[in-house]
Design a protein around this motif. Structure first.
Motif, PDB file in Angstrom:
ATOM      1  N   SER A 226       2.266  -8.641  -4.389  1.00 31.46           N
ATOM      2  CA  SER A 226       1.312  -8.513  -3.301  1.00 31.46           C
ATOM      3  C   SER A 226       1.523  -9.652  -2.317  1.00 31.46           C
ATOM      4  O   SER A 226       1.498 -10.824  -2.697  1.00 31.46           O
ATOM      5  CB  SER A 226      -0.112  -8.560  -3.857  1.00 31.46           C
ATOM      6  OG  SER A 226      -1.063  -8.538  -2.808  1.00 31.46           O
ATOM      7  N   PRO A 228       1.468 -10.655   2.302  1.00 29.88           N
ATOM      8  CA  PRO A 228       1.491 -10.255   3.719  1.00 29.88           C
ATOM      9  C   PRO A 228       2.906 -10.027   4.235  1.00 29.88           C
ATOM     10  O   PRO A 228       3.090  -9.419   5.293  1.00 29.88           O
ATOM     11  CB  PRO A 228       0.837 -11.457   4.425  1.00 29.88           C
ATOM     12  CG  PRO A 228       0.086 -12.193   3.368  1.00 29.88           C
ATOM     13  CD  PRO A 228       0.846 -11.971   2.106  1.00 29.88           C
ATOM     14  N   HIS A 230       4.972  -7.993   3.419  1.00 31.79           N
ATOM     15  CA  HIS A 230       5.345  -6.583   3.530  1.00 31.79           C
ATOM     16  C   HIS A 230       5.270  -6.107   4.986  1.00 31.79           C
ATOM     17  O   HIS A 230       5.880  -5.094   5.325  1.00 31.79           O
ATOM     18  CB  HIS A 230       4.470  -5.723   2.624  1.00 31.79           C
ATOM     19  CG  HIS A 230       4.763  -5.912   1.160  1.00 31.79           C
ATOM     20  ND1 HIS A 230       5.895  -5.416   0.556  1.00 31.79           N
ATOM     21  CD2 HIS A 230       4.089  -6.578   0.191  1.00 31.79           C
ATOM     22  CE1 HIS A 230       5.898  -5.748  -0.726  1.00 31.79           C
ATOM     23  NE2 HIS A 230       4.802  -6.463  -0.972  1.00 31.79           N
ATOM     24  N   PHE A 231       4.549  -6.838   5.822  1.00 32.19           N
ATOM     25  CA  PHE A 231       4.521  -6.512   7.249  1.00 32.19           C
ATOM     26  C   PHE A 231       5.880  -6.739   7.902  1.00 32.19           C
ATOM     27  O   PHE A 231       6.129  -6.246   9.011  1.00 32.19           O
ATOM     28  CB  PHE A 231       3.464  -7.358   7.968  1.00 32.19           C
ATOM     29  CG  PHE A 231       2.051  -6.882   7.757  1.00 32.19           C
ATOM     30  CD1 PHE A 231       1.428  -6.085   8.701  1.00 32.19           C
ATOM     31  CD2 PHE A 231       1.338  -7.218   6.618  1.00 32.19           C
ATOM     32  CE1 PHE A 231       0.120  -5.639   8.522  1.00 32.19           C
ATOM     33  CE2 PHE A 231       0.043  -6.795   6.424  1.00 32.19           C
ATOM     34  CZ  PHE A 231      -0.579  -5.986   7.379  1.00 32.19           C
ATOM     35  N   VAL A 269       5.060   2.029   0.870  1.00 31.54           N
ATOM     36  CA  VAL A 269       4.583   0.662   0.636  1.00 31.54           C
ATOM     37  C   VAL A 269       3.058   0.644   0.607  1.00 31.54           C
ATOM     38  O   VAL A 269       2.436   0.020  -0.265  1.00 31.54           O
ATOM     39  CB  VAL A 269       5.119  -0.300   1.720  1.00 31.54           C
ATOM     40  CG1 VAL A 269       4.422  -1.653   1.648  1.00 31.54           C
ATOM     41  CG2 VAL A 269       6.620  -0.469   1.566  1.00 31.54           C
ATOM     42  N   LEU A 270       2.428   1.335   1.548  1.00 31.88           N
ATOM     43  CA  LEU A 270       0.967   1.351   1.608  1.00 31.88           C
ATOM     44  C   LEU A 270       0.362   2.057   0.402  1.00 31.88           C
ATOM     45  O   LEU A 270      -0.705   1.670  -0.084  1.00 31.88           O
ATOM     46  CB  LEU A 270       0.523   2.065   2.894  1.00 31.88           C
ATOM     47  CG  LEU A 270      -0.953   1.942   3.273  1.00 31.88           C
ATOM     48  CD1 LEU A 270      -1.347   0.484   3.459  1.00 31.88           C
ATOM     49  CD2 LEU A 270      -1.244   2.736   4.540  1.00 31.88           C
ATOM     50  N   VAL A 276       0.419  -4.259  -0.497  1.00 34.75           N
ATOM     51  CA  VAL A 276      -0.288  -4.773   0.677  1.00 34.75           C
ATOM     52  C   VAL A 276      -1.664  -5.282   0.221  1.00 34.75           C
ATOM     53  O   VAL A 276      -2.423  -4.545  -0.401  1.00 34.75           O
ATOM     54  CB  VAL A 276      -0.467  -3.666   1.730  1.00 34.75           C
ATOM     55  CG1 VAL A 276      -1.223  -4.210   2.941  1.00 34.75           C
ATOM     56  CG2 VAL A 276       0.886  -3.110   2.146  1.00 34.75           C
ATOM     57  N   MET A 280      -5.798  -6.308   4.086  1.00 33.81           N
ATOM     58  CA  MET A 280      -4.832  -6.119   5.159  1.00 33.81           C
ATOM     59  C   MET A 280      -4.356  -4.677   5.278  1.00 33.81           C
ATOM     60  O   MET A 280      -3.511  -4.359   6.114  1.00 33.81           O
ATOM     61  CB  MET A 280      -3.610  -7.023   4.926  1.00 33.81           C
ATOM     62  CG  MET A 280      -3.931  -8.491   4.987  1.00 33.81           C
ATOM     63  SD  MET A 280      -2.438  -9.497   4.744  1.00 33.81           S
ATOM     64  CE  MET A 280      -3.095 -11.143   4.991  1.00 33.81           C
ATOM     65  N   ARG A 281      -4.925  -3.799   4.482  1.00 27.75           N
ATOM     66  CA  ARG A 281      -4.421  -2.437   4.435  1.00 27.75           C
ATOM     67  C   ARG A 281      -4.675  -1.703   5.764  1.00 27.75           C
ATOM     68  O   ARG A 281      -3.818  -0.973   6.256  1.00 27.75           O
ATOM     69  CB  ARG A 281      -5.062  -1.675   3.268  1.00 27.75           C
ATOM     70  CG  ARG A 281      -4.653  -2.214   1.907  1.00 27.75           C
ATOM     71  CD  ARG A 281      -5.316  -1.443   0.772  1.00 27.75           C
ATOM     72  NE  ARG A 281      -4.992  -0.042   0.808  1.00 27.75           N
ATOM     73  CZ  ARG A 281      -3.824   0.485   0.404  1.00 27.75           C
ATOM     74  NH1 ARG A 281      -2.880  -0.314  -0.083  1.00 27.75           N
ATOM     75  NH2 ARG A 281      -3.616   1.775   0.476  1.00 27.75           N
ATOM     76  N   PHE A 284      -2.152  -2.868   8.248  1.00 27.31           N
ATOM     77  CA  PHE A 284      -0.824  -2.330   7.947  1.00 27.31           C
ATOM     78  C   PHE A 284      -0.740  -0.881   8.447  1.00 27.31           C
ATOM     79  O   PHE A 284       0.276  -0.471   9.031  1.00 27.31           O
ATOM     80  CB  PHE A 284      -0.552  -2.404   6.444  1.00 27.31           C
ATOM     81  CG  PHE A 284       0.871  -2.112   6.065  1.00 27.31           C
ATOM     82  CD1 PHE A 284       1.799  -3.135   5.936  1.00 27.31           C
ATOM     83  CD2 PHE A 284       1.305  -0.809   5.834  1.00 27.31           C
ATOM     84  CE1 PHE A 284       3.120  -2.873   5.585  1.00 27.31           C
ATOM     85  CE2 PHE A 284       2.619  -0.525   5.484  1.00 27.31           C
ATOM     86  CZ  PHE A 284       3.527  -1.574   5.363  1.00 27.31           C
ATOM     87  N   THR A 288       1.692   0.744  11.305  1.00 30.31           N
ATOM     88  CA  THR A 288       2.498   1.933  10.999  1.00 30.31           C
ATOM     89  C   THR A 288       2.293   2.981  12.088  1.00 30.31           C
ATOM     90  O   THR A 288       3.251   3.624  12.560  1.00 30.31           O
ATOM     91  CB  THR A 288       2.113   2.517   9.627  1.00 30.31           C
ATOM     92  OG1 THR A 288       2.270   1.521   8.614  1.00 30.31           O
ATOM     93  CG2 THR A 288       2.976   3.714   9.272  1.00 30.31           C
TER      94      THR A 288
END
Length: 735
Positions: A226, A228, A230-231, A269-270, A276, A280-281, A284, A288
């Protein structure tokens, strides 16, 4: 690889906090499993805080095909790959991850295909490597079948469905450098190179062979972390679309396929739990959606089904409606994961069923009456009759003849059990029944976790060495040595111990801390050392005769330890050359660690004693011991004979394994860190000098205080005869 010799493949290896996996990776590339030699490895130590850098240097000292770059500060995986690429000399470059491994023979297969087809990009198949050791071939392996040796992406657009990782392809170096692309920064850094190279290639080739083992489920991998970061995904795809805009002539036809994979990647990913961060979902999802509207091709149409519905919600920015669909999407992912696990379990089913049956039979046998006169012995994971348990067994036959001793031994080692010693084969029904009924259990390692001690039984843990290296729970900070150890299970097993045998106060202090439990410590000395202390001159001469040691020859026992941080450690001493340096008046007895395969080739004055059943006999036969970090030094010190420490990799070993004291500063004798120094120690006679005698005396006072030849007797009297622990206590060394 000699300077100037042709390099076909440069393997670029970025390295950061992978000391647990790095030796396996390096061995898979540089080891005997690869026959093709026309490679170089450019390893980039990305300022790794663990022992990875030292491991690289150690391997590089042994193999000139490996070059190591130590970066002064951490720059991240993408930039580390760039640093390696800038130093590569090969016609082709393969970006390998340092926690993965190459399959056996992969380099030869890749080299043959590269030479025959000269592609811009060669894609290789892979298998997933799971923590339990299972391998599962890529689910899209069918795309590798029935393909022409070379083709273009337009001819086989399904190639876009293969994984877009750096390690899944071998790239022509000049082609890559000519594209003016580079790996991105942060997560998903490889796609900003893998997509452009696939889109721009004029000659593609697919190798229908598993060449790469990709490790799944590793702690710290981005696929289960987990963060951030991933952004970073969005920025990497922006670079890809910028490349398509720049190279429209060749890349534009594939814009739609890239876009579809972009949205699929982001929504996966989400949907994957734990990636995520929860707070922050929504952001994200918003990014997207922005990405979707910004890069959507003019002729794009939504896919059908659930995925198409998701895409429409993404395009509209309808987070609430999208979130309502998430349970359905997560269920789909969970089912896919469960099916994969089911397939792996099915392959292991016969083994699992057999284990379950043995466990059930053992638990049924626990209902049988206990046999108060039965003791079960084992040593070194059932390798045979040895060590402290053997010494206790022999003394129990003398002092407690009413106790029947039975050994547990692996099937292939049953022939090593001495005549007259009763044994059962590990895993057999008789073995399980015997263990379940025994009143006493004696071992120098743990009995199988799945076979718990019965209530009222007495378990004696003798251990098998004084700890120089870190042990037990202290290995939490040394994953290269722990090798996936289950520490919760270890602590649970320590709770089964009733007695722990200790050879000295140092061991007592360490073991009672790293092996927590409510057991009683028996500070008796090690029973196996009795053999050394009590050996008569006639016994010494008999063993020397059996080993072929001529009268007047100086017998040197070389007994190195195992390197936990390496899978296939190269020899650190050229034993043939060392024996020649010593001369004909010496004979070198070489004893490989039981975890290592013997590599010694016997010669006129070199004897391979790795398979000799008794290290104690070898010790009493030797005039001097040469070792590195093996616990044999603590036993041998009881003989008060010269000991030489040969430690060419001390700094690496100390960092990778961890130690409790500085052996080089507190050695029991002379110290050498190179083979030439070792030879000089002997040729000069330094190892027998008065200064070394003084060192040895101090070492013995600390580590051999109980070695009076009666350790086994004290254990037997306390455990089997129930006498108080302080009765007939040990004497101090030298008294």
């Amino acid at each position: 690889m000699q300077p100037g010799e042709e390099v076909l493949i440069s393997i670029v290896l970025p390295v950061y906090q992978v000391q647990e996996y790095l030796p396996e990776c390096l061995d898979s590339v540089l080891g005997a499993s690869q026959s093709f030699q026309g490679i170089e490895v450019v390893a980039v130590d990305d300022c790794s805080p663990d022992a990875s850098g030292a491991l690289l240097d150690e391997y590089a000292a042994r193999d000139q095909r490996l070059r190591v770059v130590h970066l002064p500060q951490n720059v991240g995986l993408g930039r580390a790959r760039g640093e390696g690429l800038a130093r590569a000399r090969g016609d082709y470059v393969w970006f390998v991850d340092s926690d993965d491994r190459l399959a056996d023979g992969a380099l030869a297969a890749v080299a043959e295909r590269l030479k025959r087809t000269e592609p811009d990009v060669l894609l290789v198949d892979h298998a997933l490597l799971y923590p339990e050791g299972d391998l599962e071939r890529n689910v899209r392996a069918h795309l590798f079948r029935d393909t022409p040796e070379t083709f273009t992406l337009a001819e086989r657009p399904a190639t876009m469905d293969l994984v877009m990782t750096a390690w899944s392809r071998v790239l022509r170096r000049d082609f890559l450098l000519g594209l003016d692309v580079e790996f991105g920064h942060g997560y998903y850094e490889d796609i900003s190179v893998t997509y452009p190279t696939l889109l721009a290639a004029r000659r593609l080739s697919l190798l229908d062979r598993v060449c790469y083992h990709y490790r799944r489920g590793r702690q710290g991998a981005i696929t289960n972390t987990s963060s951030p970061k991933h952004f970073d995904l969005f920025g990497q795809y922006e670079r890809i679309f910028a490349f398509i805009d720049r190279e429209a002539e060749t890349a534009e036809p594939f814009r739609r396929a890239v876009f579809d994979r972009t949205v699929r990647h982001a929504t996966t990913v989400l949907a994957t739990p734990g990636l995520v961060p929860e707070d922050m979902r929504r952001e994200f999802f918003r990014q997207t959606s922005d990405h979707f509207r910004r890069f959507r091709p003019r002729d794009y149409s939504h896919p059908s089904g659930l995925r198409g519905l998701q895409y429409r919600l993404v395009e509209r920015g309808a987070y609430s409606a999208y979130a309502a669909l998430e349970p359905v999407n997560r269920l789909r992912l969970a089912l896919r994961t469960a099916l994969g696990r089911a397939r792996r379990t099915a392959r292991r089913a016969p083994r699992l069923v057999a284990t379950a049956l043995r466990r059930a039979y053992y638990r049924a046998c626990l209902l049988l009456p206990v046999d108060d006169s039965l003791a079960v012995y084992a040593a070194y994971w059932n390798r045979g009759y040895a060590c402290n348990p053997a010494a206790v067994y022999e003394k129990a036959r003398e002092l407690a003849p009413g106790i029947r001793g039975v050994w547990v031994v692996a099937k292939d080692r049953a022939g090593s059990i001495p005549p007259g010693v009763e044994y059962v084969v590990d895993g057999s029904a008789r073995c399980l029944r015997t263990m379940a009924r025994a009143k006493y259990l004696v071992n120098n390692v743990n009995f199988p976790y799945e076979l718990p001690k019965r209530r009222g039984a007495v378990l004696v843990q003798t251990q098998h060495g004084t700890p120089l290296k870190k042990m037990g729970t202290d290995l939490r900070d040394h994953p290269a040595a722990a090798r996936g150890m289950n520490f919760d299970r270890l602590v649970e097993q320590c709770g089964r111990w009733d007695f722990l045998v200790s050879p000295n106060p140092h061991t007592t202090e360490v073991f009672t801390r790293v092996y927590p439990g409510g057991y009683e410590v028996l500070e008796t000395g090690y029973p196996r050392v009795d053999r050394l202390v009590n050996a008569s001159l006639d016994e010494v001469n008999r063993v020397r005769d059996e080993l072929g040691i001529a009268p007047g020859q100086t017998a040197v026992l070389y007994a190195p330890t195992h390197r936990d941080h390496q899978d296939q450690a190269a020899p650190l001493l050229d034993v043939r050359r060392f024996a020649d340096q010593l001369g004909d008046d010496h004979v070198l007895l070489v004893r490989a660690h039981y975890f290592d395969s013997p590599r010694t080739v016997p010669s006129r004055n070199v004897v391979d004693v790795s398979s000799h059943p008794s290290i104690e006999d070898l010790s009493i036969a030797a005039d001097v011991l040469v070792t590195d970090y093996s616990s044999v030094m603590f036993d041998y010190a009881a003989l008060d004979r010269p000991i030489v420490i040969y430690a060419p990799d001390w700094e690496t070993y100390r960092r990778a394994r961890g130690v409790y004291f500085d052996l080089l500063a507190e050695a029991p004798g002379a110290v050498a860190t190179t083979q030439e120094e070792l030879a000089e120690v002997f040729l000069s006679g330094e190892y027998t000098g008065p200064h070394m005698t003084k060192r040895r005396s101090g070492f013995r006072a600390r580590f051999c205080p109980y070695d009076d030849g009666h350790a086994a007797e004290r254990v037997v009297r306390r455990v089997f005869l129930g006498e108080p622990a302080d009765q007939n206590g040990p004497v101090q060394a030298g008294s």
